[in-house]
Design a protein around this motif. Structure first.
Motif, PDB file in Angstrom:
ATOM      1  N   ASP A 131       0.857  -1.203   0.112  1.00 31.95           N
ATOM      2  CA  ASP A 131       0.095   0.097  -0.040  1.00 31.95           C
ATOM      3  C   ASP A 131       0.846   1.375  -0.026  1.00 31.95           C
ATOM      4  O   ASP A 131       2.075   1.372  -0.166  1.00 31.95           O
ATOM      5  CB  ASP A 131      -1.004   0.034   1.290  1.00 31.95           C
ATOM      6  CG  ASP A 131      -0.264   0.296   2.593  1.00 31.95           C
ATOM      7  OD1 ASP A 131       1.017  -0.042   2.809  1.00 31.95           O
ATOM      8  OD2 ASP A 131      -0.832   0.990   3.325  1.00 31.95           O
ATOM      9  N   ARG A 136      -6.774  -4.976  -0.560  1.00 28.60           N
ATOM     10  CA  ARG A 136      -8.078  -4.396  -0.464  1.00 28.60           C
ATOM     11  C   ARG A 136      -8.748  -4.645   0.822  1.00 28.60           C
ATOM     12  O   ARG A 136      -9.317  -3.996   1.468  1.00 28.60           O
ATOM     13  CB  ARG A 136      -9.009  -4.543  -1.624  1.00 28.60           C
ATOM     14  CG  ARG A 136      -8.518  -3.785  -3.122  1.00 28.60           C
ATOM     15  CD  ARG A 136      -9.591  -4.155  -3.920  1.00 28.60           C
ATOM     16  NE  ARG A 136      -9.405  -3.392  -5.267  1.00 28.60           N
ATOM     17  CZ  ARG A 136      -9.787  -3.465  -6.368  1.00 28.60           C
ATOM     18  NH1 ARG A 136     -10.424  -4.618  -6.594  1.00 28.60           N
ATOM     19  NH2 ARG A 136      -9.423  -2.867  -7.377  1.00 28.60           N
ATOM     20  N   ASP A 191      -7.007  -2.655   3.604  1.00 25.98           N
ATOM     21  CA  ASP A 191      -7.497  -1.302   3.229  1.00 25.98           C
ATOM     22  C   ASP A 191      -8.728  -1.041   3.677  1.00 25.98           C
ATOM     23  O   ASP A 191      -9.185  -0.052   4.326  1.00 25.98           O
ATOM     24  CB  ASP A 191      -7.211  -0.974   1.799  1.00 25.98           C
ATOM     25  CG  ASP A 191      -7.460   0.331   1.327  1.00 25.98           C
ATOM     26  OD1 ASP A 191      -7.837   1.480   2.366  1.00 25.98           O
ATOM     27  OD2 ASP A 191      -7.139   0.967   0.319  1.00 25.98           O
ATOM     28  N   VAL A 200      -3.849   1.399   6.348  1.00 22.59           N
ATOM     29  CA  VAL A 200      -3.639   0.765   5.028  1.00 22.59           C
ATOM     30  C   VAL A 200      -4.498   1.561   4.167  1.00 22.59           C
ATOM     31  O   VAL A 200      -5.679   1.779   4.225  1.00 22.59           O
ATOM     32  CB  VAL A 200      -3.976  -0.444   4.877  1.00 22.59           C
ATOM     33  CG1 VAL A 200      -3.662  -1.280   3.504  1.00 22.59           C
ATOM     34  CG2 VAL A 200      -3.130  -1.512   5.968  1.00 22.59           C
ATOM     35  N   SER A 201      -3.810   2.057   2.737  1.00 25.09           N
ATOM     36  CA  SER A 201      -4.477   2.782   1.991  1.00 25.09           C
ATOM     37  C   SER A 201      -3.823   2.604   0.626  1.00 25.09           C
ATOM     38  O   SER A 201      -2.610   2.357   0.372  1.00 25.09           O
ATOM     39  CB  SER A 201      -4.224   4.469   2.405  1.00 25.09           C
ATOM     40  OG  SER A 201      -5.354   5.084   1.405  1.00 25.09           O
ATOM     41  N   ALA A 202      -4.629   2.606  -0.468  1.00 23.28           N
ATOM     42  CA  ALA A 202      -4.400   2.876  -1.836  1.00 23.28           C
ATOM     43  C   ALA A 202      -3.616   4.044  -2.204  1.00 23.28           C
ATOM     44  O   ALA A 202      -3.703   5.090  -1.355  1.00 23.28           O
ATOM     45  CB  ALA A 202      -5.554   2.397  -2.549  1.00 23.28           C
ATOM     46  N   TYR A 254      -1.942   0.954  -4.693  1.00 18.62           N
ATOM     47  CA  TYR A 254      -1.091  -0.122  -4.393  1.00 18.62           C
ATOM     48  C   TYR A 254       0.066  -0.353  -5.729  1.00 18.62           C
ATOM     49  O   TYR A 254      -0.175   0.148  -6.647  1.00 18.62           O
ATOM     50  CB  TYR A 254      -2.019  -1.498  -4.416  1.00 18.62           C
ATOM     51  CG  TYR A 254      -3.005  -1.227  -3.673  1.00 18.62           C
ATOM     52  CD1 TYR A 254      -2.984  -1.040  -2.321  1.00 18.62           C
ATOM     53  CD2 TYR A 254      -4.485  -1.669  -4.344  1.00 18.62           C
ATOM     54  CE1 TYR A 254      -4.210  -0.968  -1.472  1.00 18.62           C
ATOM     55  CE2 TYR A 254      -5.495  -1.487  -3.482  1.00 18.62           C
ATOM     56  CZ  TYR A 254      -5.472  -1.227  -2.181  1.00 18.62           C
ATOM     57  OH  TYR A 254      -6.688  -1.137  -1.166  1.00 18.62           O
TER      58      TYR A 254
END
Length: 181
Positions: A18, A159, A162, A168-170, A172
């Motif tokens: 991520d 995902r 996330d 957690v974050s895009a 990717y």
């Protein structure tokens, strides 16, 4: 602050990561990738962006030779330790060196490097590290027999982490080792 996922498929190691950088309740989307290639290796880190920058830009990994288990536990780890010490990042606590956590793929094998420099290799052929690791591992397990392509499995794991983790974050990023010779 992150999730890094990896899996072995047809002799290649695939990693995904991520873009979140977090400190307490603050989240920053970082441009610098947490997964990358360095020589014949693919690496993906958690713990510290500084450690990742050193592994990406300063680390000169030795060429793998001989028994890969022995090589990873000795020559590879010794080169990592030297790089992190020279870069001012390695820590000592009660006379024991401490580093961060990262995944390494080489020669169709996936390794987990832990904070005490131990080298582990998951028998399942997949792994996840970081604050979203449990969520990602569940997704990797659930997709193991579905016939998905490696990137689809990695994306499902990213995902899931996330969706259920504030750390957690895009977007990717993805890397993979070269095709076996």
């Amino acid at each position: 602050m992150t999730v890094i996922v990896g899996l072995v498929h047809r002799g290649r190691v695939h990693l995904g990561g991520d873009s979140a950088g977090s400190s307490g309740s603050q989240l920053t989307i970082r441009r610098d990738p947490k997964v990358f290639t360095n020589g014949p290796y693919v690496l993906g880190f958690t713990s510290s962006f500084r450690m990742g920058q050193l592994l990406h830009h300063a680390f000169e990994p030795p060429h793998p030779e001989g028994d890969l288990d022995r090589f990873m536990a000795t020559r590879f780890i010794n080169a990592v330790r030297t790089c992190l010490k020279d870069g001012g990042w390695a820590r000592k606590d009660s006379e024991q060196e401490q580093a961060g956590v990262f995944l390494v793929g080489i020669n169709g094998r996936l390794f987990e490097i832990h904070g005490d420099y131990q080298v582990g290799e998951p028998v399942e052929g997949y792994a996840a590290v970081g604050s979203g690791d449990d969520l990602a591992l569940g997704a990797l397990h659930a997709t193991a027999k579905l016939g998905l392509k490696p990137r689809e499995r990695l994306t499902a794991a990213l995902r899931a982490a996330d969706h259920h983790s504030t750390y957690v974050s895009a977007p990717y990023a993805y890397v993979k080792t070269p095709r076996p010779a």
